[in-house]
Design a protein around this motif. Structure first.
Motif, PDB file in Angstrom:
ATOM      1  N   GLN A 130       0.723  -1.255  -0.006  1.00 43.35           N
ATOM      2  CA  GLN A 130      -0.083   0.098   0.120  1.00 43.35           C
ATOM      3  C   GLN A 130       0.899   1.213  -0.141  1.00 43.35           C
ATOM      4  OE1 GLN A 130      -2.593  -0.350   3.296  1.00 43.35           O
ATOM      5  NE2 GLN A 130      -4.266  -0.735   1.994  1.00 43.35           N
ATOM      6  N   ASN A 131       0.023   2.380  -0.335  1.00 41.75           N
ATOM      7  CA  ASN A 131       0.803   3.702  -0.182  1.00 41.75           C
ATOM      8  C   ASN A 131       2.219   3.807  -1.054  1.00 41.75           C
ATOM      9  OD1 ASN A 131      -1.177   4.572   1.527  1.00 41.75           O
ATOM     10  ND2 ASN A 131      -0.222   3.222   3.370  1.00 41.75           N
ATOM     11  N   LEU A 132       2.130   3.498  -2.155  1.00 39.95           N
ATOM     12  CA  LEU A 132       3.140   3.569  -2.952  1.00 39.95           C
ATOM     13  C   LEU A 132       3.075   4.994  -3.447  1.00 39.95           C
ATOM     14  CD1 LEU A 132       2.971   0.391  -5.260  1.00 39.95           C
ATOM     15  CD2 LEU A 132       4.926   0.997  -4.017  1.00 39.95           C
ATOM     16  N   ASP A 133       4.316   5.790  -3.895  1.00 40.00           N
ATOM     17  CA  ASP A 133       4.144   7.200  -4.333  1.00 40.00           C
ATOM     18  C   ASP A 133       4.180   7.137  -5.704  1.00 40.00           C
ATOM     19  OD1 ASP A 133       4.746   8.715  -2.020  1.00 40.00           O
ATOM     20  OD2 ASP A 133       6.611   7.402  -1.863  1.00 40.00           O
ATOM     21  N   PHE A 134       4.528   6.206  -6.708  1.00 39.93           N
ATOM     22  CA  PHE A 134       4.499   6.096  -8.052  1.00 39.93           C
ATOM     23  C   PHE A 134       4.226   4.972  -8.547  1.00 39.93           C
ATOM     24  CE2 PHE A 134       7.289   6.784 -11.909  1.00 39.93           C
ATOM     25  CZ  PHE A 134       6.201   7.272 -12.712  1.00 39.93           C
ATOM     26  N   ALA A 135       3.737   4.500  -9.524  1.00 44.95           N
ATOM     27  CA  ALA A 135       3.592   3.544 -10.607  1.00 44.95           C
ATOM     28  C   ALA A 135       3.517   3.729 -12.042  1.00 44.95           C
ATOM     29  CB  ALA A 135       2.534   2.553 -10.047  1.00 44.95           C
ATOM     30  N   ALA A 136       4.048   3.135 -12.836  1.00 43.87           N
ATOM     31  CA  ALA A 136       3.835   3.086 -14.314  1.00 43.87           C
ATOM     32  C   ALA A 136       3.331   2.154 -14.983  1.00 43.87           C
ATOM     33  CB  ALA A 136       5.182   3.384 -14.961  1.00 43.87           C
ATOM     34  N   ILE A 137       2.137   1.848 -15.145  1.00 49.11           N
ATOM     35  CA  ILE A 137       1.370   0.624 -15.739  1.00 49.11           C
ATOM     36  C   ILE A 137       0.587   0.606 -17.188  1.00 49.11           C
ATOM     37  CG2 ILE A 137       0.949  -0.181 -13.359  1.00 49.11           C
ATOM     38  CD1 ILE A 137      -2.039   1.058 -13.906  1.00 49.11           C
ATOM     39  N   THR A 138       0.162  -0.116 -17.647  1.00 48.27           N
ATOM     40  CA  THR A 138      -0.338  -0.419 -19.018  1.00 48.27           C
ATOM     41  C   THR A 138      -2.016  -0.130 -18.629  1.00 48.27           C
ATOM     42  OG1 THR A 138      -0.673  -2.827 -19.134  1.00 48.27           O
ATOM     43  CG2 THR A 138       1.229  -1.655 -20.132  1.00 48.27           C
TER      44      THR A 138
END
Length: 351
Positions: A130-138
């Motif tokens: 939980q509580n990630l700062d940033f994600a790059a996804i499709t």
């Protein structure tokens, strides 16, 4: 320092090719974290470039050389635009053969972000923290995550998300705007070292906004021309039909996908977007030969579509855009889950 999965390693480990042996002992050589370490070591070796596979959306994937200094320049622009801070956590869940996955790592190295690895899958948030700062996804990963209640909560707790590598249909868009996090649709390609523009996903439909240092114009063909001197050594004319606005640009479709039907130019992506307002299952529009029109638009669907649904969907089209036939068939995809337009057309053009 290099931060991977709550552990830190001196940069010298990567520069001296010690990172991979260290991680192999703990995680094994078949792990995704080991592949991450391999790329980090490659990025810090004495070569000025890395090899990257193109997505294959316009043909067979090919290998190109990406200059490391230009990758860092691209990372700088994204980090600045998204206001990412040192030791923010970033989810790495993209294949490392392509530019999107590599650039997640380069941004982390540039800004000292903490990399959280998740083996690439349809739903990377299923086991992510939980509580990630940033994600790059499709778009596919976003769709799958939103279908699962637990994954949706994890995704919603991520502060900033960029979604790239494909079209975001109306149904997915409407689900995304309900999330509390900042979500952006990205525009770019391998040749631009990932994205050069971002569009905030919100109730207000904003256009793509170029990153700092990037300007855009139109060619004589009406396609987007990118001027990004820090990441591209020369002007890059794309095959994307675009409209320039006061604050950015709008992409309408690809010029090489245009269907010339009796002199009327049809853009498959625009037709698909209109149809997806009603049809929620996978569809694609392509061309086949026509003795009357030269070529004509046809609709490919992975599921049977009843007449009532089709008629309702066709109400969103003008008289020229209405497909001349509906064919039930699996829609071919590229390695990055985009519609493989060339393969799709080859399947049906002579029918």
């Amino acid at each position: 320092m290099i931060y991977i999965n709550d552990e830190s390693y001196p940069i010298e480990f990567a520069k001296e090719a010690k990172l991979c042996p260290h991680i192999a002992l703990k995680y094994g050589k078949d792990s995704f974290i080991y592949k991450t370490a391999q790329f980090i070591e490659e990025f810090y070796n004495n070569k000025s470039y890395v090899e990257v596979l193109t997505s294959g959306s316009t043909g067979k994937p090919k290998s190109i050389r990406a200059e490391k200094q230009r990758m860092l320049a691209s990372a700088s622009m994204t980090v600045s635009f998204l206001r990412l801070k040192e030791k923010n956590t970033v989810l790495l869940c993209m294949p490392l053969e392509h530019i999107a996955g590599k650039m997640v790592i380069v941004r982390a190295l540039y800004q000292n972000l903490k990399i959280i690895t998740q083996k690439p899958s349809a739903n990377p948030f299923a086991t992510a923290p939980q509580n990630l700062d940033f994600a790059a996804i499709t778009p596919m990963q976003a769709y799958c995550a939103l279908e699962d209640e637990h994954s949706r909560k994890i995704m919603a707790s991520c502060r900033k998300i960029i979604i790239g590598g494909g079209f975001i249909d109306k149904n997915l868009y409407e689900k995304l705007i309900t999330l509390p996090c900042e979500i952006y649709h990205s525009y770019g390609m391998t040749e631009t070292l990932s994205h050069i523009a971002l569009k905030r996903i919100s109730k207000e439909k904003y256009e793509f906004k170029p990153l700092p240092g990037v300007t855009v114009n139109l060619s004589a063909r009406g396609t987007l021309v990118i001027d990004a001197p820090k990441i591209c050594s020369q002007l890059l004319e794309t095959n994307d039909i675009a409209e320039i606005t006061d604050n950015g640009f709008i992409i309408k479709g690809r010029i090489d996908n245009v269907i010339n039907s009796g002199g009327i130019k049809l853009i498959p992506e625009e037709i698909e977007e209109k149809l997806s307002l009603v049809i929620k299952t996978p569809i694609a529009v392509t061309a086949r030969k026509s003795s009357k029109f030269g070529e004509e638009a046809i609709l490919i669907s992975e599921q049977e579509l009843n007449e009532t649904l089709l008629n309702k969907a066709y109400q969103n089209l003008n008289k020229y855009e209405k497909p001349k036939a509906v064919i039930i068939n699996k829609i071919p995809l590229t390695a990055t889950n985009k519609i493989n337009r060339a393969q799709l057309k080859a399947l049906f053009f002579k029918i």
